[in-house]
Design an enzyme around this catalytic site. Structure first.
Site, PDB file in Angstrom:
ATOM      1  N   ASP A  72       0.819  -1.227   0.000  1.00 16.40           N
ATOM      2  CA  ASP A  72       0.000   0.000   0.000  1.00 16.40           C
ATOM      3  C   ASP A  72       0.849   1.271   0.000  1.00 16.40           C
ATOM      4  O   ASP A  72       0.418   2.306  -0.478  1.00 16.40           O
ATOM      5  CB  ASP A  72      -0.942   0.016   1.211  1.00 16.40           C
TER       6      ASP A  72
ATOM      7  N   GLU B 284      34.677   3.092 -13.528  1.00 16.35           N
ATOM      8  CA  GLU B 284      33.727   4.218 -13.672  1.00 16.35           C
ATOM      9  C   GLU B 284      34.431   5.434 -14.285  1.00 16.35           C
ATOM     10  O   GLU B 284      33.910   6.080 -15.192  1.00 16.35           O
ATOM     11  CB  GLU B 284      33.191   4.635 -12.289  1.00 16.35           C
TER      12      GLU B 284
ATOM     13  N   GLU C 150      28.688  10.910 -13.724  1.00 16.43           N
ATOM     14  CA  GLU C 150      28.082   9.897 -12.849  1.00 16.43           C
ATOM     15  C   GLU C 150      27.292   8.853 -13.629  1.00 16.43           C
ATOM     16  O   GLU C 150      26.953   7.792 -13.114  1.00 16.43           O
ATOM     17  CB  GLU C 150      27.136  10.568 -11.843  1.00 16.43           C
TER      18      GLU C 150
ATOM     19  N   HIS D  24      23.055  -3.774 -14.204  1.00 10.70           N
ATOM     20  CA  HIS D  24      22.772  -4.804 -13.187  1.00 10.70           C
ATOM     21  C   HIS D  24      21.282  -4.929 -12.861  1.00 10.70           C
ATOM     22  O   HIS D  24      20.753  -6.040 -12.804  1.00 10.70           O
ATOM     23  CB  HIS D  24      23.587  -4.505 -11.923  1.00 10.70           C
TER      24      HIS D  24
END
Ligand code: HEM
Length: 456
Positions: free
Chosen positions: A213, A263, A278, A324
């Protein structure tokens, strides 16, 4: 009426009209399966019995003196939310196939478990999931583990006390083979994160009406039938009312330094500048560090982490097919594969996992994830995810690559990344990012009903 494991309606567990069988199910189910239990501090004990009678008496003792039911846990959560009182610690037990045998169950008996992956045990499933050879696992996992005991709480004190109590009760014939300790990490927003610095544990199959909910459901329905995680406990007094769940445990070491280099290099290769840098890591994980799905362009500032999204209409130019969270939950199909993840991070570090410190300041080992998940079927859920999705470079589309976070096996094909978010121009084909997560060992367990444990 027997508990309907296929009912898609979330369970209104505190409804006055709940039928007797469902009530009995909740009174006999371990906590942390249908709803995650607080385990900010977690102790994991691996035990071997060696004497059936003493092993049984030991488990019975733990069950009757330290374990609460799923229903008690749900009541504690409700009471805590209304500001009344805080909950008690979590104690959970999982038994391996070898453990059931050592507790005196015959080979014939153990066949009553429908899941062939459980009946094999993790050491015999290496090929299917491309795990490292057993000789390369940490020693404790090379041994025959009979049971895992999980002790969790918000504070370290109760965990330490219960650990001492539970170990103190271990009979002469039994052995503590080894142990792990997990500790939650949070970002400044207070969300739980894993060692690469990303919010984790957000997307889960939900089974209870009060949890469902609370979620927005415009795009993604988080409600799942109980059968996603529950199966009748074959050795319980009344399998119609007494349920258990298959538990996968894997120690996954994370080379954070290497991941942070990846990265940085990917952002350089794609020519990403400023805040857009990013996006490099976000494309590997499928979410930005703060949990925002990479299918959304800008990170929303503050607010709850979104889980109401799908990949519909995204041809891989926002979230690559290998990302992922896209690999492990494509969201438009394979719903029944999703498992209830209940892992915890391990290892100490002196740096802040979420900040922008350079890769050189990051740990290259000794930290990671004690991956744990409850399944209705290890074959169709955990193993399928690892084998057919994460390790499969052709999943969804040809040559989209391994899951860059957890994919195992040779990463020999080349892949491309979108240069700009949502735009068709792709990078030149490049080698897949290196594997930075290493499986150090693990086992498959069954978390039996309390009715089984109390009657041992
Ligand atoms: C989600 C990290 C291992 C399955 C996530 C998320 C992160 C993450 C950051 C996003 C948070 C969320 O959506 O809840 C990691 C890391 C791992 C790891 C660092 C290893 C060290 C695994 C393994 C599996 C797995 C071994 C299963 C084979 C999933 C699933 C989701 C998820 C099913 C939710 C996807 C969704 O519903 O959107 N993981 N994970 N993860 N992970 Fe992992």
């Amino acid at each position: 009426m027997p508990v309907d494991l296929n009912n898609a309606q979330p369970l209104a567990w505190d409804s006055a009209t709940l039928d007797a069988d469902t009530k009995a199910m909740l009174d006999n189910l371990q906590p942390n399966i249908l709803r995650a239990h607080v385990r900010e501090h977690l102790s994991v004990l691996f035990v071997r019995f060696n004497d059936a009678l003493e092993g049984r008496a030991y488990l019975r003792h733990i069950a009757t003196t330290t374990m609460k039911s799923a229903r008690k846990h749900l009541e504690e959560v409700r009471d805590f939310a209304t500001g009344r009182r805080r909950g008690t610690p979590y104690v959970g037990i999982g038994i391996s196939k070898a453990g059931y045998r050592d507790l005196g169950h015959s080979v014939e008996d153990v066949r009553k478990f429908g899941d062939p992956v459980f009946r094999d045990g993790m050491k015999r499933r290496i090929e299917q999931v491309a795990d490292p050879k057993v000789e390369e696992w940490e020693r404790v996992y090379q041994r025959e583990i009979h049971a895992v005991i999980l002790i969790g709480d918000a504070d370290p004190g109760p965990v330490g006390r219960l650990r001492a109590e539970i170990l103190g009760a271990l009979p002469e014939s039994a052995r503590l083979l080894g142990e792990e300790s997990g500790q939650g990490m949070r970002n400044p927003a207070g969300d739980g994160i894993e060692h690469f610095g990303y919010v984790d544990g957000r997307s889960q199959p939900l089974f209870l009406k009060d949890e469902v909910d609370k979620e927005p459901k415009k795009h993604w329905d988080p409600a799942f039938p109980l059968g996603n995680v529950l199966v009748p406990d074959p050795f319980a007094p009344n399998p119609v009312r007494h349920h258990g769940s298959y538990l996968v445990f894997r120690k996954l070491e994370q080379n954070v330094r290497a991941f942070k280099e990846i990265e940085r290099d990917l952002a350089d290769d794609l020519g990403l500048a400023g805040a857009d840098r990013e996006r490099a890591g976000a494309m590997l994980v499928g979410r930005f560090k703060d949990g925002t799905p990479v299918t959304s362009r800008r990170k929303a500032s503050g607010g709850p982490v979104s889980n109401d999204f799908t990949f519909d209409g995204d041809d891989g130019s926002k979230c690559p097919f290998s990302g992922h969270v896209r690999k492990t939950n494509p969201r438009s199909f394979g719903r029944n594969v999703l498992m209830a993840r209940r892992g915890q991070t391990y290892g100490e570090r002196t740096d802040e996992p979420w900040d922008d410190s350079p890769p050189e300041d990051r740990p290259s080992g000794e930290v990671g994830l004690l991956f744990m998940a409850f399944n209705g079927s290890l074959l169709d859920q955990f193993e399928f995810t690892q084998q057919s999705w994460a390790n499969n470079a052709d999943f969804e589309n040809p040559a989209t690559g391994h899951d860059p976070v957890i994919g195992q096996g040779a990463r020999d094909i080349k892949v491309t990344f979108p240069k700009a978010w949502g735009k068709p121009e792709m990078s030149v084909p490049q080698g897949q990012v290196a594997q930075t997560v290493t499986m150090k060992g693990g086992e498959y367990f069954f978390a039996p009903s309390l009715a089984y444990l109390r009657n041992l």
